[in-house]
Design an enzyme around this catalytic site. Structure first.
Site, PDB file in Angstrom:
ATOM      1  N   PRO A 179      25.486  20.464  86.586  1.00  0.00           N
ATOM      2  CA  PRO A 179      26.024  20.257  85.136  1.00  0.00           C
ATOM      3  C   PRO A 179      26.164  21.461  84.372  1.00  0.00           C
ATOM      4  O   PRO A 179      24.967  22.170  84.201  1.00  0.00           O
ATOM      5  CB  PRO A 179      25.479  19.227  84.631  1.00  0.00           C
ATOM      6  CG  PRO A 179      24.612  18.631  85.744  1.00  0.00           C
ATOM      7  CD  PRO A 179      24.424  19.853  86.763  1.00  0.00           C
ATOM      8  N   GLU A 180      27.190  21.962  83.567  1.00  0.00           N
ATOM      9  CA  GLU A 180      27.092  23.222  82.839  1.00  0.00           C
ATOM     10  C   GLU A 180      27.132  22.615  81.134  1.00  0.00           C
ATOM     11  O   GLU A 180      26.997  21.441  81.126  1.00  0.00           O
ATOM     12  CB  GLU A 180      28.446  23.784  83.029  1.00  0.00           C
ATOM     13  CG  GLU A 180      28.511  24.457  84.500  1.00  0.00           C
ATOM     14  CD  GLU A 180      29.983  25.150  84.710  1.00  0.00           C
ATOM     15  OE1 GLU A 180      30.402  25.952  84.027  1.00  0.00           O
ATOM     16  OE2 GLU A 180      30.320  25.283  85.975  1.00  0.00           O
TER      17      GLU A 180
ATOM     18  N   LYS B 121      21.873  24.773  79.721  1.00  0.00           N
ATOM     19  CA  LYS B 121      21.849  23.719  80.775  1.00  0.00           C
ATOM     20  C   LYS B 121      20.848  22.695  80.617  1.00  0.00           C
ATOM     21  O   LYS B 121      20.470  21.855  81.435  1.00  0.00           O
ATOM     22  CB  LYS B 121      22.161  24.025  81.938  1.00  0.00           C
ATOM     23  CG  LYS B 121      23.217  25.103  82.190  1.00  0.00           C
ATOM     24  CD  LYS B 121      23.501  25.531  83.557  1.00  0.00           C
ATOM     25  CE  LYS B 121      24.577  26.502  83.407  1.00  0.00           C
ATOM     26  NZ  LYS B 121      24.633  27.285  84.915  1.00  0.00           N
TER      27      LYS B 121
ATOM     28  N   ARG C  25      16.982  16.373  96.252  1.00  0.00           N
ATOM     29  CA  ARG C  25      16.635  17.603  96.636  1.00  0.00           C
ATOM     30  C   ARG C  25      15.651  18.484  95.923  1.00  0.00           C
ATOM     31  O   ARG C  25      14.856  19.449  96.434  1.00  0.00           O
ATOM     32  CB  ARG C  25      17.981  18.513  96.506  1.00  0.00           C
ATOM     33  CG  ARG C  25      18.829  18.350  97.622  1.00  0.00           C
ATOM     34  CD  ARG C  25      20.103  18.983  97.509  1.00  0.00           C
ATOM     35  NE  ARG C  25      19.635  20.598  98.295  1.00  0.00           N
ATOM     36  CZ  ARG C  25      20.471  21.504  98.103  1.00  0.00           C
ATOM     37  NH1 ARG C  25      21.641  21.595  97.578  1.00  0.00           N
ATOM     38  NH2 ARG C  25      20.546  22.601  98.615  1.00  0.00           N
TER      39      ARG C  25
ATOM     40  N   ARG D 262      29.368  32.659  94.922  1.00  0.00           N
ATOM     41  CA  ARG D 262      29.951  31.479  94.295  1.00  0.00           C
ATOM     42  C   ARG D 262      31.383  31.350  94.615  1.00  0.00           C
ATOM     43  O   ARG D 262      32.105  32.381  94.599  1.00  0.00           O
ATOM     44  CB  ARG D 262      29.557  31.641  92.703  1.00  0.00           C
ATOM     45  CG  ARG D 262      28.029  31.589  92.450  1.00  0.00           C
ATOM     46  CD  ARG D 262      27.222  30.581  93.042  1.00  0.00           C
ATOM     47  NE  ARG D 262      27.837  29.421  92.474  1.00  0.00           N
ATOM     48  CZ  ARG D 262      27.429  28.566  91.485  1.00  0.00           C
ATOM     49  NH1 ARG D 262      26.356  29.560  90.574  1.00  0.00           N
ATOM     50  NH2 ARG D 262      27.780  27.499  90.944  1.00  0.00           N
TER      51      ARG D 262
END
Ligand SMILES: [Zn+2]
Length: 304
Positions: A2-3, A58, A143, A294
């Protein structure tokens, strides 16, 4: 991950739900997910009241009574699930399990919201907070890259001080933005935009969108940007982030709001996630490449 807009959405909704509630008890199922990694975490948090929930970069910040804080980072698979006394669960972050419909970068949450595996707490629950009104907050993470830190005022200042300019704050002036870009001027502009120590809260999605809006190739070295391009980027960043906050974020990478809903920003994205699709600025197609590991979306005709 999430940004800024996604974290802001979670923060606003969480603030609504847990503000002014007292934490009656805390249970930790995996001490690797909390700091300190011991019973001290539980002892520290227990009995405190939630004053408010806010955001830095974030990171989700739960301000507690007695000048203490819980700092939460969802990272790749973290999820916060709020459950009212009646047992209704809503969550924000990443739904668990990830839907079978995952394709490339998008994952669509299951209809009707997120249903954590095996009830609550589930085998992915790392920590549980019980409020005195009978409601609960669960921190789930498949994770285990996500974390919750219990910190005092001094550590809070240090942790939040590591981050750069907040693009939706008054500090995000053109001068400050120029300074930030200049710091590592040999780097590619996308890397600069995503460097949390320079500008806080921008990740892969909004870096691609900002570069597209400013007609700048993400691979350009920061020092090669013209004054006009820098000014365009400086204008585009808050404009895009504000719209994304309004739309409750982008439901890519399995993010959902704390109400278990998808954010509505997806349809407003110009390049991100649109590899091979028609560009929204010219007759060409959206291209894709890897930049510093990315996936990066761009239009070679619109961006110079
Ligand atoms: Zn184009």
């Amino acid at each position: 991950m999430p940004e800024l807009p996604e974290v802001q959405t979670i923060v606003s909704e969480l603030d609504n739900k847990i503000k002014n509630k007292a934490i009656k008890s805390v249970e930790v199922f995996k001490f690797q997910s909390v700091r300190p990694m011991s019973k001290k975490f539980i002892q520290g948090v227990k009995g405190r009241k939630v004053l408010r929930v806010k955001r830095r970069a974030k990171m989700i910040i739960i301000e507690l009574s007695g000048k203490k804080y819980l700092l939460i980072h969802l990272k790749m698979t973290g999820q916060l699930v709020y459950q009212s006394k009646s047992g209704k669960g809503v969550s924000g972050g990443h739904p668990i399990p990830v839907s079978a419909k995952v394709k490339q970068i998008y994952a669509y949450p299951m209809s009707g919201g997120v249903k954590p595996v095996g009830g609550l707490p589930s085998k992915f629950t790392r920590a549980q907070f019980d409020f005195s009104d009978g409601s609960h907050l669960y921190f789930n993470d498949i994770r285990r890259f996500g974390w919750i830190k219990f910190v005092d005022e001094k550590s809070y200042q240090e942790e939040t001080g590591k981050y750069g300019l907040e693009p939706l704050s008054k500090d995000f002036t053109l001068t400050a933005f120029k300074e930030a870009i200049k710091r590592y001027s040999n780097r590619k502009i996308k890397q600069v935009l995503m460097d949390q120590s320079l500008i806080a809260g921008i990740g892969n999605i909004y870096a691609d969108e900002a570069d597209f809006a400013a007609h700048v190739m993400p691979t350009r070295q920061a020092k090669t940007l013209t004054a006009k391009e820098i000014s365009d980027l400086h204008k585009a960043i808050p404009r895009i982030l504000k719209l994304a906050v309004k739309m409750k974020g982008t439901s890519a990478d399995t993010y959902v709001t704390t109400s278990g809903e998808e954010g509505n920003m997806l349809k407003h994205l110009k390049v991100y996630g649109r590899k091979g699709e028609k560009c929204r600025g010219c007759p060409g197609d959206v291209h894709w490449m890897k930049l510093a590991g990315r996936g990066t979306h761009y239009c070679p005709l619109c961006q110079k």
